[in-house]
Write a protein that holds these residues in place. Structure first.
Motif, short mmCIF file in Angstrom:
data_model
loop_
_atom_site.label_atom_id
_atom_site.label_comp_id
_atom_site.label_asym_id
_atom_site.label_seq_id
_atom_site.Cartn_x
_atom_site.Cartn_y
_atom_site.Cartn_z
N THR A 1 -85.03 -13.82 61.24
CA THR A 1 -85.68 -13.59 59.96
C THR A 1 -85.61 -14.88 59.15
O THR A 1 -84.55 -15.48 59.01
N VAL A 2 -86.77 -15.31 58.64
CA VAL A 2 -86.85 -16.51 57.82
C VAL A 2 -87.26 -16.08 56.41
O VAL A 2 -88.36 -15.55 56.22
N THR A 3 -86.37 -16.27 55.47
CA THR A 3 -86.65 -15.93 54.07
C THR A 3 -86.90 -17.22 53.31
O THR A 3 -86.07 -18.12 53.30
N LEU A 4 -88.07 -17.30 52.68
CA LEU A 4 -88.47 -18.47 51.93
C LEU A 4 -88.51 -18.11 50.45
O LEU A 4 -89.18 -17.13 50.07
N ARG A 5 -87.81 -18.89 49.62
CA ARG A 5 -87.75 -18.61 48.18
C ARG A 5 -88.03 -19.88 47.40
O ARG A 5 -87.47 -20.93 47.69
N GLU B 1 -96.45 -27.54 43.39
CA GLU B 1 -96.04 -28.12 42.11
C GLU B 1 -94.66 -28.77 42.20
O GLU B 1 -94.11 -29.21 41.18
N GLY B 2 -94.07 -28.78 43.41
CA GLY B 2 -92.82 -29.49 43.62
C GLY B 2 -91.56 -28.64 43.51
O GLY B 2 -90.45 -29.19 43.43
N ALA B 3 -91.69 -27.32 43.50
CA ALA B 3 -90.52 -26.45 43.36
C ALA B 3 -89.54 -26.66 44.51
O ALA B 3 -89.92 -27.05 45.62
N ASP B 4 -88.27 -26.38 44.23
CA ASP B 4 -87.26 -26.40 45.27
C ASP B 4 -87.46 -25.18 46.17
O ASP B 4 -87.78 -24.09 45.69
N LEU B 5 -87.27 -25.39 47.47
CA LEU B 5 -87.44 -24.33 48.46
C LEU B 5 -86.09 -24.01 49.10
O LEU B 5 -85.38 -24.91 49.54
N GLU B 6 -85.77 -22.73 49.09
CA GLU B 6 -84.59 -22.25 49.82
C GLU B 6 -85.09 -21.49 51.03
O GLU B 6 -85.93 -20.60 50.91
N CYS B 7 -84.59 -21.86 52.19
CA CYS B 7 -84.96 -21.21 53.44
C CYS B 7 -83.68 -20.67 54.07
O CYS B 7 -82.75 -21.43 54.34
N ILE B 8 -83.66 -19.37 54.29
CA ILE B 8 -82.50 -18.74 54.93
C ILE B 8 -82.96 -18.20 56.28
O ILE B 8 -83.87 -17.36 56.33
N LEU B 9 -82.36 -18.71 57.34
CA LEU B 9 -82.64 -18.20 58.68
C LEU B 9 -81.48 -17.30 59.06
O LEU B 9 -80.32 -17.71 58.98
N SER B 10 -81.78 -16.08 59.46
CA SER B 10 -80.72 -15.19 59.93
C SER B 10 -81.12 -14.66 61.29
O SER B 10 -82.30 -14.46 61.58
N VAL B 11 -80.11 -14.43 62.12
CA VAL B 11 -80.36 -13.95 63.48
C VAL B 11 -79.58 -12.67 63.70
O VAL B 11 -78.43 -12.55 63.31
N ASP B 12 -80.26 -11.73 64.33
CA ASP B 12 -79.66 -10.47 64.73
C ASP B 12 -79.84 -10.38 66.24
O ASP B 12 -80.96 -10.19 66.71
N ALA B 13 -78.78 -10.64 66.97
CA ALA B 13 -78.91 -10.73 68.43
C ALA B 13 -78.56 -9.42 69.12
O ALA B 13 -77.69 -8.71 68.83
N HIS C 1 -90.98 -14.87 50.34
CA HIS C 1 -91.75 -14.38 51.49
C HIS C 1 -90.80 -14.31 52.68
O HIS C 1 -90.06 -15.26 52.94
N VAL C 2 -90.82 -13.18 53.38
CA VAL C 2 -89.95 -12.98 54.54
C VAL C 2 -90.81 -12.95 55.79
O VAL C 2 -91.81 -12.23 55.85
N ILE C 3 -90.41 -13.75 56.79
CA ILE C 3 -91.12 -13.83 58.06
C ILE C 3 -90.18 -13.36 59.16
O ILE C 3 -89.03 -13.77 59.21
N GLU C 4 -90.69 -12.50 60.03
CA GLU C 4 -89.90 -12.02 61.17
C GLU C 4 -90.41 -12.69 62.44
O GLU C 4 -91.62 -12.75 62.68
#
Length: 138
Positions: free
Chosen positions: A64-68, A126-138, A74-77
């Protein structure tokens, strides 16, 4: 298990690519980089935790990739793949296909850059800071 990556938006972020999204540690972006969401990423795949990498190297892994950015999310699976190496020193790519190279961090993603929330994309342009959280469920 999670990996956190912080990056910066850029005026050339358009998020128009229909099969990938990318974050790069490069400090520049040209208009041709229509899959790139953020530059100056503070962590690259080669720096990811070995345990995280191992968990992603399975067809059964859900990534799961969560972009803020600027209050937008936006969450991408996607899923893992045995050929994921996480060896790239510059960028990370999520793909809607099952193609794998050293930049790939997830395959069969349910979204690409073009599918992202447009308010999120505008904030990145517009140059906002991006937080990307990658989580794995194996």
């Amino acid at each position: 298990m999670e990996q956190h990556v912080h990056a910066s938006g850029h005026e050339h972020v358009t998020a128009e690519h229909t099969s990938t999204f990318e974050l790069t540690s490069d400090d520049w972006l040209t208009p041709a980089g229509d899959c790139i969401l953020g530059i100056e990423a503070d962590t690259v795949p080669a720096e990811f935790d070995d345990e995280f990498v191992s968990a992603c190297q399975s067809h059964d892994a859900t990534i799961t990739v969560t972009l803020r950015a600027d209050g937008h999310e936006h969450v991408i699976e996607g899923r893992g793949h045995p050929d994921l190496t996480f060896e790239n020193m510059r960028g990370m790519v999520g793909r809607t296909s099952d193609y794998v190279d050293d930049r790939t961090v997830a395959v069969d993603c349910d979204a690409a850059a073009a599918d992202l929330d447009r308010d999120l994309v505008e904030a990145l342009a517009e140059g906002a800071d991006l937080e990307c959280i990658l989580s794995v469920d194996a």
